[in-house]
Motif scaffolding. Structure first.
Motif, PDB file in Angstrom:
ATOM      1  N   ILE A 254       0.870  -1.169   0.000  1.00  0.00           N
ATOM      2  CA  ILE A 254       0.000   0.000   0.000  1.00  0.00           C
ATOM      3  C   ILE A 254       0.913   1.227   0.000  1.00  0.00           C
ATOM      4  O   ILE A 254       1.924   1.247   0.705  1.00  0.00           O
ATOM      5  N   GLY A 255       0.575   2.195  -0.827  1.00  0.00           N
ATOM      6  CA  GLY A 255       1.411   3.386  -0.930  1.00  0.00           C
ATOM      7  C   GLY A 255       1.269   4.277   0.290  1.00  0.00           C
ATOM      8  O   GLY A 255       0.202   4.351   0.902  1.00  0.00           O
ATOM      9  N   SER A 256       2.350   4.934   0.643  1.00  0.00           N
ATOM     10  CA  SER A 256       2.305   5.868   1.769  1.00  0.00           C
ATOM     11  C   SER A 256       3.248   7.018   1.501  1.00  0.00           C
ATOM     12  O   SER A 256       4.133   6.930   0.654  1.00  0.00           O
ATOM     13  N   ILE A 257       3.025   8.091   2.216  1.00  0.00           N
ATOM     14  CA  ILE A 257       3.953   9.219   2.189  1.00  0.00           C
ATOM     15  C   ILE A 257       4.389   9.456   3.624  1.00  0.00           C
ATOM     16  O   ILE A 257       3.749   8.992   4.562  1.00  0.00           O
ATOM     17  N   ARG A 258       5.484  10.174   3.775  1.00  0.00           N
ATOM     18  CA  ARG A 258       5.998  10.495   5.113  1.00  0.00           C
ATOM     19  C   ARG A 258       5.813  11.975   5.387  1.00  0.00           C
ATOM     20  O   ARG A 258       6.073  12.813   4.530  1.00  0.00           O
ATOM     21  N   THR A 259       5.376  12.273   6.592  1.00  0.00           N
ATOM     22  CA  THR A 259       5.271  13.666   7.014  1.00  0.00           C
ATOM     23  C   THR A 259       6.687  14.160   7.335  1.00  0.00           C
ATOM     24  O   THR A 259       7.612  13.351   7.479  1.00  0.00           O
ATOM     25  N   PRO A 260       6.878  15.470   7.490  1.00  0.00           N
ATOM     26  CA  PRO A 260       8.207  15.965   7.880  1.00  0.00           C
ATOM     27  C   PRO A 260       8.694  15.337   9.194  1.00  0.00           C
ATOM     28  O   PRO A 260       9.887  15.196   9.412  1.00  0.00           O
ATOM     29  N   GLY A 261       7.774  14.937  10.050  1.00  0.00           N
ATOM     30  CA  GLY A 261       8.152  14.296  11.308  1.00  0.00           C
ATOM     31  C   GLY A 261       8.396  12.806  11.185  1.00  0.00           C
ATOM     32  O   GLY A 261       8.715  12.127  12.156  1.00  0.00           O
ATOM     33  N   GLY A 262       8.239  12.235   9.975  1.00  0.00           N
ATOM     34  CA  GLY A 262       8.533  10.826   9.739  1.00  0.00           C
ATOM     35  C   GLY A 262       7.350   9.889   9.887  1.00  0.00           C
ATOM     36  O   GLY A 262       7.509   8.674   9.798  1.00  0.00           O
ATOM     37  N   HIS A 263       6.156  10.426  10.106  1.00  0.00           N
ATOM     38  CA  HIS A 263       4.970   9.585  10.252  1.00  0.00           C
ATOM     39  C   HIS A 263       4.407   9.224   8.890  1.00  0.00           C
ATOM     40  O   HIS A 263       4.475  10.012   7.950  1.00  0.00           O
TER      41      HIS A 263
END
Length: 90
Positions: free
Chosen positions: A33-42
């Protein structure tokens, strides 16, 4: 990315698939499943992609038999009780 696409947390995705949030994180790490990371790494997940997977319209990897919700979701046949465990009751 579609700017109107809402981003979901692992907990929100887990609730939709009825699995533990750590399972969703493992799916993302494995590329299921695709995901992206927030600037905080979440991790965050595009709602449109999650909905497509829920509806069985997601793109499956080569050799993949079913979308993520089929794993850990219990038996697919309503009459099938699923796997059983013999715990040694005598």
């Amino acid at each position: 990315m579609d700017t109107g696409d809402r981003l979901l947390t692992p907990g929100e995705v887990a609730a939709l698939f009825r699995v533990d949030p750590k399972t969703v994180t493992r799916w993302a790490a494995a590329g299921r499943i695709g995901s992206i990371r927030t600037p905080g790494g979440h991790r965050r997940f595009r709602e449109s992609e999650v909905r497509a997977l829920l509806e069985g319209e997601g793109v499956l990897e080569e050799g993949e038999e079913s979308p993520p919700q089929a794993r850990n979701a219990g038996p697919t046949n309503p009459g099938d009780p699923g796997p059983t465990t013999n715990i040694g009751l005598h």
